[in-house]
Design a protein around this motif. Structure first.
Motif, PDB file in Angstrom:
ATOM      1  N   LYS A 214     -33.360  -3.977 -33.435  1.00  0.00           N
ATOM      2  CA  LYS A 214     -34.457  -3.595 -32.625  1.00  0.00           C
ATOM      3  C   LYS A 214     -34.275  -2.996 -31.280  1.00  0.00           C
ATOM      4  CE  LYS A 214     -36.624  -7.886 -34.431  1.00  0.00           C
ATOM      5  NZ  LYS A 214     -37.201  -9.114 -34.063  1.00  0.00           N
ATOM      6  N   GLY A 215     -33.082  -3.173 -30.419  1.00  0.00           N
ATOM      7  CA  GLY A 215     -32.570  -2.309 -29.301  1.00  0.00           C
ATOM      8  C   GLY A 215     -32.605  -0.768 -29.676  1.00  0.00           C
ATOM      9  N   ALA A 216     -32.016  -0.367 -30.965  1.00  0.00           N
ATOM     10  CA  ALA A 216     -31.722   0.683 -30.988  1.00  0.00           C
ATOM     11  C   ALA A 216     -32.880   1.572 -31.461  1.00  0.00           C
ATOM     12  CB  ALA A 216     -30.867   0.872 -32.215  1.00  0.00           C
ATOM     13  N   PHE A 217     -34.193   0.866 -31.894  1.00  0.00           N
ATOM     14  CA  PHE A 217     -35.258   1.593 -31.935  1.00  0.00           C
ATOM     15  C   PHE A 217     -36.428   1.365 -31.024  1.00  0.00           C
ATOM     16  CE2 PHE A 217     -33.532   1.345 -36.273  1.00  0.00           C
ATOM     17  CZ  PHE A 217     -33.628   2.511 -36.738  1.00  0.00           C
ATOM     18  N   THR A 223     -31.101   8.218 -26.636  1.00  0.00           N
ATOM     19  CA  THR A 223     -29.877   8.029 -27.292  1.00  0.00           C
ATOM     20  C   THR A 223     -29.611   6.682 -27.698  1.00  0.00           C
ATOM     21  OG1 THR A 223     -28.571   7.911 -25.407  1.00  0.00           O
ATOM     22  CG2 THR A 223     -29.019  10.246 -26.175  1.00  0.00           C
ATOM     23  N   LEU A 224     -28.593   6.640 -28.699  1.00  0.00           N
ATOM     24  CA  LEU A 224     -28.456   5.108 -28.924  1.00  0.00           C
ATOM     25  C   LEU A 224     -27.981   4.323 -27.895  1.00  0.00           C
ATOM     26  CD1 LEU A 224     -28.095   2.936 -31.405  1.00  0.00           C
ATOM     27  CD2 LEU A 224     -25.849   4.209 -31.915  1.00  0.00           C
ATOM     28  N   LEU A 225     -27.146   4.979 -27.122  1.00  0.00           N
ATOM     29  CA  LEU A 225     -26.338   4.534 -25.928  1.00  0.00           C
ATOM     30  C   LEU A 225     -27.135   3.891 -24.870  1.00  0.00           C
ATOM     31  CD1 LEU A 225     -23.475   3.754 -24.829  1.00  0.00           C
ATOM     32  CD2 LEU A 225     -23.351   5.924 -23.745  1.00  0.00           C
ATOM     33  N   ASN A 226     -28.165   4.766 -24.631  1.00  0.00           N
ATOM     34  CA  ASN A 226     -29.159   4.414 -23.565  1.00  0.00           C
ATOM     35  C   ASN A 226     -30.415   3.358 -24.074  1.00  0.00           C
ATOM     36  OD1 ASN A 226     -27.937   6.197 -21.630  1.00  0.00           O
ATOM     37  ND2 ASN A 226     -29.161   7.889 -22.065  1.00  0.00           N
ATOM     38  N   SER A 227     -30.560   3.449 -25.245  1.00  0.00           N
ATOM     39  CA  SER A 227     -31.528   2.603 -25.721  1.00  0.00           C
ATOM     40  C   SER A 227     -30.862   1.037 -25.871  1.00  0.00           C
ATOM     41  CB  SER A 227     -31.932   2.814 -27.304  1.00  0.00           C
ATOM     42  OG  SER A 227     -32.890   3.729 -27.447  1.00  0.00           O
ATOM     43  N   LEU A 228     -29.394   1.052 -26.074  1.00  0.00           N
ATOM     44  CA  LEU A 228     -28.851  -0.150 -26.166  1.00  0.00           C
ATOM     45  C   LEU A 228     -28.808  -0.767 -24.962  1.00  0.00           C
ATOM     46  CD1 LEU A 228     -26.111   0.248 -29.145  1.00  0.00           C
ATOM     47  CD2 LEU A 228     -28.550  -0.904 -29.080  1.00  0.00           C
ATOM     48  N   GLY A 251     -22.562   8.005 -29.362  1.00  0.00           N
ATOM     49  CA  GLY A 251     -23.536   7.252 -28.621  1.00  0.00           C
ATOM     50  C   GLY A 251     -24.639   8.219 -28.241  1.00  0.00           C
ATOM     51  N   LEU A 252     -24.485   9.356 -28.570  1.00  0.00           N
ATOM     52  CA  LEU A 252     -25.656  10.430 -28.168  1.00  0.00           C
ATOM     53  C   LEU A 252     -26.358  10.633 -29.334  1.00  0.00           C
ATOM     54  CD1 LEU A 252     -23.604  13.183 -26.325  1.00  0.00           C
ATOM     55  CD2 LEU A 252     -25.004  11.164 -25.444  1.00  0.00           C
ATOM     56  N   ARG A 253     -26.089  10.056 -30.507  1.00  0.00           N
ATOM     57  CA  ARG A 253     -27.083  10.054 -31.693  1.00  0.00           C
ATOM     58  C   ARG A 253     -28.274   9.244 -31.432  1.00  0.00           C
ATOM     59  NH1 ARG A 253     -23.768   8.376 -36.895  1.00  0.00           N
ATOM     60  NH2 ARG A 253     -25.870   8.022 -37.677  1.00  0.00           N
ATOM     61  N   ARG A 254     -29.539   9.420 -31.999  1.00  0.00           N
ATOM     62  CA  ARG A 254     -30.744   8.369 -31.960  1.00  0.00           C
ATOM     63  C   ARG A 254     -30.608   7.218 -32.918  1.00  0.00           C
ATOM     64  NH1 ARG A 254     -32.957  13.222 -30.310  1.00  0.00           N
ATOM     65  NH2 ARG A 254     -33.911  12.982 -28.208  1.00  0.00           N
ATOM     66  N   GLY A 255     -30.953   5.907 -32.677  1.00  0.00           N
ATOM     67  CA  GLY A 255     -30.932   4.810 -33.418  1.00  0.00           C
ATOM     68  C   GLY A 255     -31.534   5.181 -34.880  1.00  0.00           C
ATOM     69  N   GLU A 256     -32.451   5.891 -35.026  1.00  0.00           N
ATOM     70  CA  GLU A 256     -33.199   6.328 -36.532  1.00  0.00           C
ATOM     71  C   GLU A 256     -32.289   7.174 -37.468  1.00  0.00           C
ATOM     72  OE1 GLU A 256     -35.413  10.367 -35.480  1.00  0.00           O
ATOM     73  OE2 GLU A 256     -36.132   8.424 -34.474  1.00  0.00           O
ATOM     74  N   THR A 257     -30.926   7.792 -36.791  1.00  0.00           N
ATOM     75  CA  THR A 257     -29.958   8.282 -37.693  1.00  0.00           C
ATOM     76  C   THR A 257     -29.051   7.392 -38.383  1.00  0.00           C
ATOM     77  OG1 THR A 257     -28.208   8.711 -36.052  1.00  0.00           O
ATOM     78  CG2 THR A 257     -30.249  10.178 -36.173  1.00  0.00           C
ATOM     79  N   LEU A 258     -29.114   5.912 -37.657  1.00  0.00           N
ATOM     80  CA  LEU A 258     -27.914   5.335 -38.325  1.00  0.00           C
ATOM     81  C   LEU A 258     -28.431   4.643 -39.645  1.00  0.00           C
ATOM     82  CD1 LEU A 258     -26.931   5.685 -35.370  1.00  0.00           C
ATOM     83  CD2 LEU A 258     -25.944   3.175 -35.462  1.00  0.00           C
TER      84      LEU A 258
END
Length: 277
Positions: A214-217, A223-228, A251-258
């Protein structure tokens, strides 16, 4: 007839399914037999219920609209394999209802879910997935698209990942607005859910896994790192960055890519307690 006097109520998100072809296709997906135990959520005026009950299955329905309860009782009066109960599916004790009526049995579920509570009901079913053999659910098409979406597309989200951990999900067919009364403004989709014997991936601690996903989205543009970080995962000492690195996740990826497996790997790593705030 009594049922014709019952109008759909907007406050319950009611849209009654009136298309016989669609009803029969749903029954084919459920594939009821006389040996089955079937739970229907939101039977409405009983159009689908009649077809399911005709199989001879043990049948329990949960309906929130009190006005419909006497209609359903009259419809199935004298059938001792049918039970109609009043209740809010989000509040009823599913485990108690199903295990006391058929101890040790797995249940099939059929439901035309109101659009406004569909995600909440899906999470409730997920929490009790060990009770079910299969679920055939009608949802808003947009929700169905999210549940079957691959990574790296706009439909893919937390709901996709969390439900996929516990179910095989397949879209069966699309239902057009004209199949309902009143006519909704959007298409619907019928999906089949098959509970897995074990979670699709080892996540370590499922509560943490759900927080993580939920945090990733939570802020999709970050970015994933900043969202978390924004979702309560502390990175003051660089430990979150280190966990991502150990899992081979940028960590620079976005959550939706995982993919689910990447979320699971990160969750397992975080379960060490090094990173959780």
């Amino acid at each position: 007839m009594m049922e014709k006097k019952i109008k759909a109520k907007k406050e319950f998100g009611q849209n009654f399914l009136v298309d016989d072809n669609v009803l029969n296709r749903i029954v084919s997906c459920v594939a009821p037999t006389s040996d089955d135990c079937i739970l229907e959520v939101g039977p409405g005026r009983g159009a689908l219920s009649r077809l399911l009950v005709a199989s001879g299955a043990r049948f329990v329905a949960v309906e929130w609209d009190r006005e419909l309860i006497p209609v359903l009782h009259a419809e199935f009066a004298g059938n001792d394999r049918v039970e109609i109960g009043h209740g809010d599916i989000l509040r009823v004790d599913l485990h108690q209802i199903l295990t006391t009526r058929a101890p040790g049995r797995k249940w099939k579920v059929a439901a035309n879910l109101p659009y406004n509570i569909s995600s909440q009901v899906l999470f409730k079913f997920m929490e009790h997935c060990d009770l079910f053999e299969s679920l055939v659910l009608m949802l808003q098409k947009e929700v169905g698209d999210r549940l079957t979406a691959p990574p790296a597309c706009k439909e893919y989200g937390a709901l996709t990942v969390l439900l996929r951990l516990h179910f095989d999900i397949r879209r069966e067919f699309i239902v057009k607005p004209g199949s309902f009364r009143p006519v909704p403004k959007v298409d619907s989709a019928v999906l089949s859910f098959t509970p897995l014997a074990a979670p699709r991936a080892e996540v370590g601690d499922e509560e943490l896994f759900r927080r993580l996903v939920k945090g990733a989205f939570n802020q999709r543009r970050k970015t994933l790192l900043n969202s978390l970080r924004s979702s309560g995962f502390d990175d003051g000492d660089g430990s979150l960055s280190a966990a991502l690195s150990r899992c081979g996740i940028d960590g620079l990826r976005r959550g939706e890519t995982l993919a689910l497996e990447e979320f699971a790997a990160l969750s397992r790593d975080l379960c060490s307690g090094k990173t959780l705030a």
